[in-house]
Scaffold this active site. Sequence first.
Site: not given
Ligand code: NDP
Length: 482
Positions: A247, A281
Amino acid sequence: MINIQNYINGKFINSINNEVIENYNPATGEEIATIPRSSPKDIQNAVNACEKAKLSWSKLSISERSKWLDKIANELEKRFEDVSKLESIDTGKPISLARTVDATRSVSNFRFFANLAKNMKEKQFEMNDAMNNVINKPVGIAGLITPWNLPLYLLSWKVAPALVMGNCIIAKPSELTPMTANLLAEIIDDVGLPKGVFNLVHGYGNECGQAVVEHPEINLISFTGGTETGKIVAKTAAPMFKKISLELGGKNATIILKDTDIKSNIKNIAKSAFLNQGQVCLCGSRILVHESIYSSFLEELLKYVSTMKIGDPLNEDTQLGSLISCEHREKVESYIKLAIEEGGEVVLGGERPKLNEKFANGAFLEPTVIIGLNHNSRTATEEIFGPVVTIHKFNEIDDAINIANCTKYGLAASIWTQDTNLGESIAERLDTGMVWINCWLHRDLRVPFGGVKSSGLGREGGLYSLQFFSELQNICTMDNTN
Ligand code: NDP
């Protein structure tokens, strides 16, 4: 100030390396917690815990597992005010929003999936000489990775269906918002869920999250986050043929047709742009308005948005809190600068608001409205994920559809019109997973949720979640008796 620990095999413990990461309240800049900086070794411990727990958990019936979900929901409901407050402090969102959206949905996610799974009918296909029974089996160990914008709302959306379908869980919340995931672990511990069934590991995404995706014994990854991270997750998981749901980001269009009653809808249209400071999002960050009503629409929008109260997230009247961090605010501000370079005009906001001393280090940003940009510009097509909306004119309906479809994203859209038949015919031509007509974020938990193109892969929600968090097996039995 809380020292949060991992929750592995029914115990709250530090990371093996004992390193921690500080966690801040983004509205004040105060340090509010530390979390473990977990490494692949901690993930291995969580996997070991799941391995021990998974056989007996998978043998329970769905209705027995549903009872556990109900117990969790009941305890979460008792801690409703704690969830709301922690979410507001951890994310900077208004407390009223944390109550109505985050805390409320977290409880209903558990109740909804408990009820849905109990009543799920497995399929049978009868032949002349045999019967096919299609059963749903647990996948095994589920890695659940969630972002910071709706922390417990999104985590519970994954935990509930994963548990009820008989999987063991390793959850990795965003390192920016660990508080309510920790509270969920406390509740799970209090209700006495068998140890090892739910494990929570904190840490950086590229270390701890990556280790979850890489681990060969973790069979399923449900990831919500940014599109760039989604690509890394997909690339890592694909060679192991893990079940995967992504997502991802969005750049959603709000289409205002010429018959829209602007006055009665402006509040909801503004909400779709600015809810949670535009950090949802699904937010409608591009508003496409029929040129015949463009001026009156803009006037009403500016009038309404300029009355929105920005400030202390814990104040009951606040409508806009802080962004998730000062670093994220800088990213959003860089887009406002880019918009001006691209020929746009900032007609509202664009600045850091003047708030009292307590919030001087907070990541606040005024709600910002930009006009005059080409719909193909970077500002109008890239995900900003902040309180910034661009407004564009269209004349023909085909133009609105082309503009709406001209980004790499395909998550959601909303259409505003009195002609719902026309609205539905436009909806079908939009390249998105979801469309709302005359409403936005109006959620029925049974419907499929997810996006197309760079907004993700797969659907969650209702039975789609139960299918994703299980493996189908067909058992064809021929009667051998004479
Ligand atoms: P990120 O992609 O930065 O992070 C999402 C999660 O992934 C966090 O727990 C992060 O950890 C983790 N992560 C980061 N790098 C890795 C990796 N290499 N492998 C596995 N996990 C990893 O997103 P954000 O937290 O900045 O959230 C915002 C984004 O989420 C926006 O683009 C938004 O549109 C999207 N979003 C989509 C939704 C949907 O349903 N389509 C709903 C809500 C948000 P850490 O934060 O600790 O780095």
